[in-house]
Design an enzyme around this catalytic site. Structure first.
Site, PDB file in Angstrom:
ATOM      1  N   HIS A 125       1.106  -1.253  -0.236  1.00  0.00           N
ATOM      2  CA  HIS A 125      -0.097  -0.071  -0.088  1.00  0.00           C
ATOM      3  C   HIS A 125       0.913   1.325  -0.052  1.00  0.00           C
ATOM      4  O   HIS A 125       1.512   1.668   0.989  1.00  0.00           O
ATOM      5  CB  HIS A 125      -0.888   0.074   1.238  1.00  0.00           C
ATOM      6  N   ASN A 179      -6.683   0.825  -2.417  1.00  0.00           N
ATOM      7  CA  ASN A 179      -7.499   1.449  -1.148  1.00  0.00           C
ATOM      8  C   ASN A 179      -6.736   2.765  -0.745  1.00  0.00           C
ATOM      9  O   ASN A 179      -6.612   3.077   0.358  1.00  0.00           O
ATOM     10  CB  ASN A 179      -7.689   0.702   0.098  1.00  0.00           C
ATOM     11  N   ASP A 226       2.266  -7.214   2.643  1.00  0.00           N
ATOM     12  CA  ASP A 226       1.318  -6.398   3.224  1.00  0.00           C
ATOM     13  C   ASP A 226       1.604  -5.007   3.714  1.00  0.00           C
ATOM     14  O   ASP A 226       1.100  -4.499   4.838  1.00  0.00           O
ATOM     15  CB  ASP A 226       0.190  -6.934   3.976  1.00  0.00           C
TER      16      ASP A 226
HETATM   17  O1  DOR Z   1      -3.876  -3.770   8.394  1.00  0.00           O
HETATM   18  C1  DOR Z   1      -4.182  -3.554   7.264  1.00  0.00           C
HETATM   19  N1  DOR Z   1      -3.842  -2.252   6.624  1.00  0.00           N
HETATM   20  N2  DOR Z   1      -4.693  -4.352   6.589  1.00  0.00           N
HETATM   21  C2  DOR Z   1      -5.580  -4.059   5.578  1.00  0.00           C
HETATM   22  O2  DOR Z   1      -6.084  -4.834   4.739  1.00  0.00           O
HETATM   23  C3  DOR Z   1      -5.665  -2.823   4.880  1.00  0.00           C
HETATM   24  C4  DOR Z   1      -4.192  -2.011   5.314  1.00  0.00           C
HETATM   25  C5  DOR Z   1      -4.049  -0.711   5.086  1.00  0.00           C
HETATM   26  O3  DOR Z   1      -4.336  -0.467   3.894  1.00  0.00           O
HETATM   27  O4  DOR Z   1      -3.649   0.164   6.036  1.00  0.00           O
HETATM   28 ZN    ZN Z   2      -3.682  -5.115   2.464  1.00  0.00          ZN
END
Ligand code: DOR
Ligand code: ZN
Length: 395
Positions: free
Chosen positions: A50, A82, A273
């Site tokens: 992200h 997102n 992630d």
């Molecule tokens: O912990 C998380 N943070 N899980 C997610 O699925 C989204 C992510 C975020 O975009 O901060």
């Molecule tokens: Zn994610």
């Protein structure tokens, strides 16, 4: 071009690599090249980052996130949609890709969001994007979200599962998540297990960051990734991490994490992630851990210690991500592929220090963990670690 201990066809071999126009032309004992200190592994692919940017530049930008990736031995990332604004239309997709073209240090691809607003036009949007870009997947699709616009029901998923595009799912069933409560204890294992069960009935999906043995064992049709924190950290880290501890899916018990690490060979893909939030944001409950820079280095250290094998590591961080998402030029040191190598000197063990990392979020859940960072990174034949250039391609 370079000569040394190469991870080639599943094992280490002393050989040279010849490169032409950014691709591997020849590999062999008689191929001459500069002798390299350390082992030569394929550069990693992180299929789940992200990189924020847009209106959340204080957390991360494509520039800072990709620089962090580069220092972590990663040559290609899949960014998640997102963002603010969310990447739910072709126009926003194009705008973000143009930004990436200007600012990325490593190769860059982007997923498209699926929301309750764009679901009726999703086919059209996919087709429009594919005229210009590769588009790895639609996702990560949220089954549970505090923002209902992003909460996709199983019915909607059934409808879109017919589309000719991979869909990646954040598998947490809302029935097992206490809504409005950001505390990780209120996101139960059943949320993940049930979501995987239900999705497997519907179709063939890619599951993001699975955190439990039970969920991993239920994936039969689809593919899945795990995140490093679900193997390396557990509820036992709660006291150490305090206000930083929130992440979705949450950290599990030590036994769950140990099972994932012991069964690393059964994992398909290791993806960070990388979800950077500032410490101020963490204090108010934001969920997510940075990880794009620390994943490969920590796991190289684990392989050095023989806690996992180099073969498994390369498979989970390079070979399988390339195969699963169709990145055919990446993932292996092989004739015809891009000359993307990460070189690690196994004698050079360092303790992770957040001051030395490149993410704007300025903290890591792995402070003090031992790791072997790459001492060289080749991106399409060019060494890019010594004096990084924004030479990544956005495709
Ligand atoms: O912990 C998380 N943070 N899980 C997610 O699925 C989204 C992510 C975020 O975009 O901060
Ligand atoms: Zn994610």
């Amino acid at each position: 071009m370079i000569y040394g201990k190469i991870f080639y066809k599943g094992e280490f071999t002393e050989a040279g690599i010849e490169v032409e126009n950014g691709r591997i032309k020849k590999i062999g004992k008689l191929v001459k090249g500069k002798k390299v200190d350390g082992i030569i592994l394929p550069a990693g692919i992180d299929v789940h980052v992200h990189f924020r940017d847009f209106e959340e530049k204080r957390k991360e930008t494509i520039e800072s996130g990709s620089l962090s990736a580069l220092h972590g031995g990663i040559c290609l990332v899949v960014d998640q949609p997102n963002t603010k604004p969310v990447v739910d239309r072709a126009e926003v997709y194009f705008r973000r890709m143009e930004l990436a073209e200007k600012s990325t240090y490593v190769d860059y691809t982007l997923n498209l969001a699926l929301t309750n607003k764009n679901v009726d036009k999703i086919n059209e949007i996919v087709e429009k994007i594919r005229e210009k870009y590769f588009l790895p997947a639609i996702g990560e699709v949220f089954l549970q979200n505090y923002n209902k616009e992003f909460e996709i029901s199983y019915e909607t998923l059934t409808m879109v599962s017919k589309i000719n595009k991979k869909i990646t799912i954040h598998a947490e069933d809302p029935r097992f998540v206490e809504s409005g409560n950001p505390n990780f204890l209120f996101r139960k294992k059943e949320a993940e297990i049930t979501a995987v069960e239900e999705c497997e009935k519907i179709g063939e999906f890619h599951f993001c960051h699975l955190s439990t043995r039970e969920a991993v064992e239920r994936v039969k049709r689809g593919s899945f990734e795990v995140a490093p924190h679900h193997l390396l950290l557990s509820t036992g880290d709660y006291n150490r991490l305090r206000e930083l501890v929130n992440v979705n899916p949450p950290l599990r018990q030590k036994d769950d994490a140990d099972w994932l690490l012991r069964n690393f060979s059964k994992i398909q893909i290791l993806a960070s992630d990388h979800a950077p939030h500032t410490i101020e944001d963490k204090k108010t409950g934001s969920a997510g851990f940075p990880g794009v820079e620390t994943t490969y280095p920590i796991f190289v250290y684990l392989a050095k210690r023989s806690l996992i094998s180099f073969n498994d590591l390369v498979e989970k961080i390079a070979v399988n991500p390339a195969k699963t998402f169709g990145f055919n030029d990446y993932g292996e040191i092989e004739v015809g592929k891009f000359a993307n190598f990460a070189i690690f000197d196994l004698r050079d063990v360092k303790k992770i220090n957040s001051d030395k990392l490149h993410s704007l979020c300025n903290w890591t859940p792995y402070e003090g963990f031992k790791a072997v960072f790459p001492n060289q990174l080749y991106l399409r034949g060019e060494e890019v670690l010594e004096s990084p250039l924004r030479s990544g391609i956005a495709f």
